[in-house]
Structures are given as C-alpha cells and as structure tokens.
Design an enzyme around this catalytic site. Structure first.
Site, PDB file in Angstrom:
ATOM      1  CD  GLN A 128      -2.683  -1.195   2.643  1.00 23.30           C
ATOM      2  OE1 GLN A 128      -3.622  -0.439   3.049  1.00 23.30           O
ATOM      3  NE2 GLN A 128      -1.983  -2.020   3.571  1.00 23.30           N
ATOM      4  CG  HIS A 145      -2.885   2.440  -2.000  1.00 26.72           C
ATOM      5  ND1 HIS A 145      -2.852   2.291  -0.517  1.00 26.72           N
ATOM      6  CD2 HIS A 145      -4.153   1.675  -2.285  1.00 26.72           C
ATOM      7  CE1 HIS A 145      -4.010   1.683  -0.036  1.00 26.72           C
ATOM      8  NE2 HIS A 145      -4.636   1.345  -1.077  1.00 26.72           N
ATOM      9  CB  CYS A 183      -0.837  15.369 -23.764  1.00 32.41           C
ATOM     10  SG  CYS A 183      -1.017  16.110 -22.308  1.00 32.41           S
ATOM     11  CG  LEU A 209       4.694  -1.092  16.979  1.00 34.98           C
ATOM     12  CD1 LEU A 209       6.021  -1.638  17.334  1.00 34.98           C
ATOM     13  CD2 LEU A 209       4.942   0.329  16.965  1.00 34.98           C
TER      14      LEU A 209
END
Ligand code: APR
Length: 240
Positions: free
Chosen positions: A94, A112, A142, A206
């Site tokens: 992530q 992500h 572009c 943790l």
C-alpha cells in the site's frame, strides 16, 4: 512449508526508515497533522492543486533521505530464496515509497501507486518523477500544463492491479499482513478473502490491527525485528 506466499505491506514496514505512518494509537500519524480530504482526494486536487502538490513534494523529499530497513531487506531475501525453490512470493504494498525495490525486491505491486512517478490527468501518461511537481509543469507526452499529478491513488479512487492481486490471492497458500492497520479497504478486506480461499493468515505488526481477529497467527513487535526473524524461520538453513 508454504509454496506460494502473498504478503501485504503497509506504512508500518517503512516507519523505521523514518517515513511516518498515517494512523496510530497515539494519534500522531500523518492524517492527525494533515487533512486527507484537503490533500489526498481528486476533489482537493481540482480545488487547490498547489497545496496538494506541495504536500507530495514534501513526502518525496523525505523519501530521498530514507533507506530500506531490515524488514525490507528480509522480504527481498525471502523472494530470492523462494524463487530458487521454484516457489513464489507476491509482494503487494500500500506504500507509495520505493524502499522495497531499493532493498532488492524484484517484483512489487504498488496498489496505491508510486510517489516517484507522475501521471497526466489528461492523457494518463505515467513517467518517473524525482523532483518537485508544480502546476506549471507541462506533460512531456501531450504538452498540456497543470494536469500532472503524483501517480498515487487518492481516497475515492480505484486501487491499481486489483485483478492481478485477486488472482495471486487465489493461488497462494499463506497470507501475511505486515505493518498495516487494517483500516482502509479494499486492502483491509484481503485477509477475509484469503481465509475464504483457504489460506493460512498471519499478522506482523507493532500493535493489533483493526481486523486482527481474522488472523490465525499474530506476531507483535517492530517490523525490523519481527520480519527478519520470521523469514529466517522460513528459509534459514536452506541453500540460498
Ligand atoms: N513495525 C511494525 N508495524 C508498525 C511499526 C513498526 N515499526 N510502526 C507502526 N506500525 C503499525 C501500526 O501499529 C499500524 O497498525 O503499522 C500500522 C500503520 O497503519 P497506517 O498508518 O494506517 O498505515 P496503512 O495501514 O498502510 O494505511 C493504509 O491508508 O492513508 C491511506 O493510502 C494510505 O496506504 C495507506 C492506507
């Protein structure tokens, strides 16, 4: 010994490299200091692109000074050992940092997105971007200005590579979540999917995540200690 392992990592795996986590029980995460609805949504970017780009510039600069820690290195070792045995590791993160790659992981799925890439909001071209990004920058593909944004998935947007992730989950034997709070979907739902596909599940974190009850096994402690020890159990002694 599991043949095919699926690992999901979150901000906690990079915490000991000096990159902040988003939420923690002490209420000191990034989202306690910065409003995600003002800095990490497409609406926020449309409303105030300078503020959004400045926020990611700050994080990109922090990343430049960060180094992979023992947890990142251990996962690269695991990937290598399993490959030598013809087994697979699917590493889904992530995190938008590149510390897994810098530690030597060859295949990383960034669901992500990636902070060191920019995407054009008009032509969708994605390219490496290491420096600050401003609204004045022109898309090299572009030629239009003001549409370049960090190649990251904002709240309300679809994560990347979901088909690949689902297929890898189906084909794996073991699901391990490392350093994630289980607060954000769809990633927080992977453990339930993994259970439905018959995988064994393990959490390394943790503190207990919000979805901790869904894990068969739990190992609580700092990633830089817990992950190398876990990898050593899995591959230590094998002819790497
Ligand atoms: N070792 C292991 N785990 C740790 C450590 C550490 N040194 N430090 C913190 N953690 C754990 C915390 O206990 C917490 O459960 O890591 C988790 C971090 O949780 P979050 O900050 O919520 O990060 P994450 O789960 O990756 O967030 C998911 O939310 O904000 C969005 O897009 C962003 O990818 C992110 C997503």
């Amino acid at each position: 010994m599991p043949q095919n392992i699926f690992i999901l990592t979150g901000a906690g795996v990079s915490a000991e490299s000096g990159l902040g986590t988003f939420r923690d029980k002490q209420g000191e995460g990034i989202w306690a200091k910065f409003d995600p609805m003002k800095l990490a949504t497409p609406e926020a970017f449309a409303r105030d692109p300078e503020a959004v780009l400045a926020f990611y510039d700050l994080r990109r600069r922090n990343l430049r000074d960060a180094k992979p820690n023992a947890a990142h290195l251990a996962l690269a070792r695991l990937e290598d050992s399993l490959a030598k045995r013809g087994e697979t590791l699917t590493l889904v993160t992530q995190n938008i940092d590149d510390l897994h790659e810098r530690a030597g992981s060859a295949s990383v799925i960034h669901m992500h997105g990636e902070l060191l890439k920019a995407r054009c909001g008009r032509c969708e071209a994605v390219r490496s971007w290491l420096d600050d990004l401003t609204v004045a920058h022109i898309c090299p593909n572009c030629g239009r200005a003001g549409a370049l944004r960090p190649h990251v998935v904002w709240f309300g947007e679809m994560p990347l590579a979901m088909d690949l992730i689902d297929r890898a989950l189906r084909e794996s034997d073991l699901f391990v979540a490392i350093g994630t709070s289980g607060a954000v979907y769809p990633a927080a739902g992977f453990v339930a999917e993994a259970r439905a596909y018959g995988l064994r599940t393990c959490e390394i974190n943790l503190e207990a995540a919000d979805n901790a009850r869904l894990f068969d096994e739990q190992r609580l402690g700092p990633a830089s200690e817990m992950v190398p020890a876990w990898v050593e159990e899995l591959v230590g002694g094998s002819t790497e």
